[in-house]
Scaffold this active site. Sequence first.
Site, PDB file in Angstrom:
ATOM      1  CE  LYS A 273      -4.133   1.912   0.533  1.00 25.25           C
ATOM      2  NZ  LYS A 273      -3.841   2.773  -0.626  1.00 25.25           N
TER       3      LYS A 273
ATOM      4  CE  LYS B 129       3.498   6.602   6.685  1.00 24.64           C
ATOM      5  NZ  LYS B 129       3.234   7.507   5.547  1.00 24.64           N
TER       6      LYS B 129
ATOM      7  CE  LYS C 162       4.691   7.510  -1.545  1.00 26.43           C
ATOM      8  NZ  LYS C 162       3.854   7.904  -0.403  1.00 26.43           N
TER       9      LYS C 162
ATOM     10  CB  THR D 202      -2.593  13.181   5.370  1.00 31.06           C
ATOM     11  OG1 THR D 202      -2.819  12.067   4.510  1.00 31.06           O
ATOM     12  CG2 THR D 202      -1.134  13.232   5.765  1.00 31.06           C
TER      13      THR D 202
ATOM     14  CG  ASN E 149      -4.594  16.887   0.789  1.00 29.53           C
ATOM     15  OD1 ASN E 149      -4.396  16.356   1.879  1.00 29.53           O
ATOM     16  ND2 ASN E 149      -5.735  16.789   0.162  1.00 29.53           N
TER      17      ASN E 149
ATOM     18  CB  SER F 290      -5.866   4.647   2.096  1.00 30.85           C
ATOM     19  OG  SER F 290      -5.689   5.724   1.213  1.00 30.85           O
TER      20      SER F 290
END
Length: 437
Positions: free
Chosen positions: A75, A99, A111, A195, A226, A363
């Site tokens: 992810k 994470k 990623k 986030t 963002n 997510s």
Amino acid sequence: MKKKAAPVTVDLFEQAVERLVALGKDADVSDQLMAGLSRPKAMLYASLPVRLDDGSTEYFDAFRCHYSQLLGPSKGGIRFHPDVNRSEVQALALWMTIKCALVGLPFGGGKGGVTVDPKALSRMELERLSRAYMRAMVDFVGPDKDIPAPDVQTNERIMGWMRDEYEVINGEQQPGVITGKPITLGGSLGRTEATGRGAFLCTEFLRNKEGKAAEDLTVAVQGFGNAGYHIARLLQEAGYRVVAVSDSKGGVFAEAGLDVEGVWEEKQATRLLKAVYCDGSVCETTDHDNITNAELLALPVDILVPAAMENTINADNVKAVKADWIVEVANGPISMEADLLLCEAGKVVIPDVLANSGGVIVSYFEWVQNRSGYPWSLDEVREKLEAKLSTAFEEVWQTQHQREQISLRSAAYSIALTHLDGVLRAKGTKEFFRNGT
Ligand code: NAD
């Protein structure tokens, strides 16, 4: 169109592994885990041919990394930026692994990215590039394999194009192939702010532990995109004084506090932060100064929020940092050397793997909603996010306080590595096969 070459001045991945090994010493985990986590599981490179509006074809370098799948499918976001390179993608994928393990998600780390300045593309060129990326990666990603999401300079519209391309190729609906989509295309309520909200919650948890009043705390945010906007907005709503924000072009400072919402609206209209205070209506209501990013990092504030790129705080500028608390909204914004100096100086750093984990947590919620076909309310998303983060923060805090002289980052890595090691131990490590333990 001219493409900027990626400057390879530091090898981010080498640094990330070096830090992993150093932090791993505080965790009692198997050598097998550390060896496995020192390299990516798989890495795909593709050259993307994209037809430009003038009829010519440009080739863009594209990457996707499966760092680990110990806990589940990979992810991690997709970045569109001129500096994207293999080493950066691998480093970001390693941090995603830590994470996801830290906050207890059933995901490994991944990623992706494209070496491109998306601002130099037309909207149709951007769509063609996004679809070309998914075409190149279509066998590498999937709801049970690897689930991308937005990152720097990618957004929900791009995620929607990529979902569509995946489904056109495979001939079936697969909303769970990508997260951070528009709500109408299977996105989750609360994902866009997640986030920033997660980082805001972590700051609140720290404030409660330290017994401070929000009204007594000043904040500077570097990287008003963002994530930076949402943390600034939420901190201001909670009573903190946000005195400075910046983007890649420069920053604005107001001792009395900025009107965060006003700055954001003007930035959306002009796309230029500097223009806000020079030309916008906010000028007339708030005294302000234009500042550079270097000046912002050195402001005498209580809380510094780096929310832009890696290695922003490094050996060259770390001594100038005056803030007592640093909330790492960006991934890897503090170099390893700078981190040690901040630690020695008694600064409290909420590490990226915790502070910005709200994005991947929501997510995950989006993926769960897609797979069950049952969307949640915004309140439900926010409540579940807070519950997950509160548990993770408390565990990191307690671990740090049980072991003397370790940082919150060290505590976070220790928890994540122990979790990952549990999977290896269940399958059997050297200790089991040699000694039966
Ligand atoms: P974004 O593209 O929306 O915003 C990035 C902002 O940083 C922009 O305002 C840009 O102008 C600014 N910026 C870029 N270079 C800068 C520089 N040198 N100095 C000052 N400002 C600079 O991106 P985002 O999604 O907000 O991501 C920001 C950071 O947060 C990245 O490190 C990203 O990996 C991390 N992050 C994002 C998410 C997410 O869900 N979007 C999740 C976890 C972590």
